[in-house]
Scaffold this motif. Structure first.
Motif: not given
Length: 133
Positions: A102, A106, A74, A87
């Motif tokens: 999540d 992403v 992150e 990513e």
């Protein structure tokens, strides 16, 4: 590779990174982790630095240390060497950390960057995903 590494100084961050990568490639992530950390502490050139961060996070994920893997990934930004690769690894780490919403968000946002027509729609849908936690 070990013979080549032995020709370098003990505090050569590039050599330590390459040795970590060998361990990682051989599935010896637990042995690679302290080597990656040492190479990063000593200071790697920008090309290897990005790779070392991603590879460290990936190794941490593979040994079950997903929280630290997520923290590292992150904190990364895209760059000329690895692009947005962090990513993809972040999505994997989030999934393994029990955060599938999540992870999907992403992954979709990363994919959205490549879509000339539906980028806005994908980003909108990604923003609407609610993790089940």
């Amino acid at each position: 590779m070990q013979a080549l590494i032995a020709e370098r100084r003990d505090d050569d961050p590039a050599a330590i990174f390459e040795w970590a990568s060998v361990h990682d490639f051989l599935g010896r992530e637990a042995e690679a982790i302290p080597l990656y950390r040492r190479a990063l502490e000593l200071g790697l050139d920008p090309v290897r630095n990005s790779q070392a961060q991603i590879q460290l996070a990936s190794s941490l994920r593979n040994v079950g240390e997903t929280t630290e893997a997520v923290r590292i990934l992150e904190g990364m930004e895209p760059d000329a060497t690895v692009g947005d690769a962090h990513e993809a690894f972040l999505a994997l780490a989030l999934f393994d950390a029990g955060r599938p919403g999540d992870a999907l968000r992403v992954a979709l946002k990363a994919l959205g960057k490549t879509l000339p027509v539906y980028r806005g729609a994908i980003n909108h849908y990604a923003d609407a995903i609610v993790d089940s936690k």
